[in-house]
Design a protein around this motif. Sequence first.
Motif, PDB file in Angstrom:
ATOM      1  N   CYS A  40       0.829  -1.215   0.000  1.00 36.28           N
ATOM      2  CA  CYS A  40       0.000   0.000   0.000  1.00 36.28           C
ATOM      3  C   CYS A  40       0.859   1.259   0.000  1.00 36.28           C
ATOM      4  O   CYS A  40       0.515   2.251  -0.662  1.00 36.28           O
ATOM      5  CB  CYS A  40      -0.943  -0.011   1.201  1.00 36.28           C
TER       6      CYS A  40
ATOM      7  N   TRP B 260      -8.665   6.632  -3.130  1.00 33.72           N
ATOM      8  CA  TRP B 260      -8.547   5.180  -3.186  1.00 33.72           C
ATOM      9  C   TRP B 260      -9.888   4.546  -3.555  1.00 33.72           C
ATOM     10  O   TRP B 260     -10.954   5.048  -3.211  1.00 33.72           O
ATOM     11  CB  TRP B 260      -8.079   4.620  -1.847  1.00 33.72           C
TER      12      TRP B 260
ATOM     13  N   MET C  34      -7.527  -1.117   5.097  1.00 38.57           N
ATOM     14  CA  MET C  34      -8.018  -0.571   3.828  1.00 38.57           C
ATOM     15  C   MET C  34      -9.068   0.524   4.057  1.00 38.57           C
ATOM     16  O   MET C  34      -9.080   1.548   3.373  1.00 38.57           O
ATOM     17  CB  MET C  34      -8.617  -1.693   2.966  1.00 38.57           C
TER      18      MET C  34
END
Length: 345
Positions: free
Chosen positions: A108, A169, A159
Amino acid sequence: MTILVTGAAGYIGSHTCVELLNTGYDIVVIDNFSNSKPESLKRVKEITGKEFKVYTVNLLNRKKLEKIFEENRIEAVIHFAGLKAVGESTKIPIKYYHNNITGTLNLCEVMSKYKVKKMVFSSSATVYGIPKTVPISEDFPLNVTNPYGRTKLMIEDIMRDIYKSDNDWSIALLRYFNPIGAHWSARIGEDPNGVPNNLMPYITQIAVGKLKELKIFGDDYPTTDGTGIRDYIHVVDLALGHLKALEKVLSTMGVDAYNLGTGRGYTVLEMVRAFEKASGKKIPYTVVNRRPGDVAICFADPSKAKQDLGWVASRGIEEMCLDSWRWQSNNPDGYEDSSKVIATL
């Protein structure tokens, strides 16, 4: 459009690579082959007739990971890579937390640095723990019972936090139920290391003579024949679910979870009988005590994936069993037996 696939040589990863390539995507793949084999990627190239770059890289190696992003114009990531055995995770939890979570954090961070903010994440129905009712929908309480499942849930939380901090995102969290089956060509399929943990590869290895007998854990559940019910999904349907999720993350922003299952459950004995019919092989079994933590009935409510992604599992239990048997009978030793000539059923 180039998609990075981590853990691409694994069971679900390899089938997803085939569908990506056949749909017209370009792919770049990463795998450290800790629980998969390079042969599977050779066969993906064989099935599709297409070439792609393969990097033998561990996600824990930040420098090598950055080099991949420097060398390729990646637009989205499908993230399969991770240790995945429930039983093993209870014995070596530190390794599971370090590998699965730190590797994902590295990924990430690098994605963010190179402004690649589209991801499809391989989660699991284990995030639901022991559900009180069925079918299981995405808004059920999340309550994991082992370190493997906890890494999946922690990554889901990570997330969500990433998206809260940066609304550019777009992330799909895919919660799988019980994938079985194989590609119709019998060139790629499930090839577990050691004794299989899951029902179907155990059955198929009995059928080719590698294992002697199936142990069924409990026949006193409140089901039609007393054995536990699970939601089995064909691995190709599962792979196609990733393509639908990819379309979603490429066209929207946000983070959301989706069950990938059929919405129907089968008992262990129903699976045994279906496989016997498909293969013509008798599967000997004995019934032993229940395993701690096993639930009687577990199957998905897949309606959200149908509504939001336009995805529905279409392959039935007969096709799942036929394709599992075709794979195992043509590859009795999995990818180790790479010179085997394909036979027809």
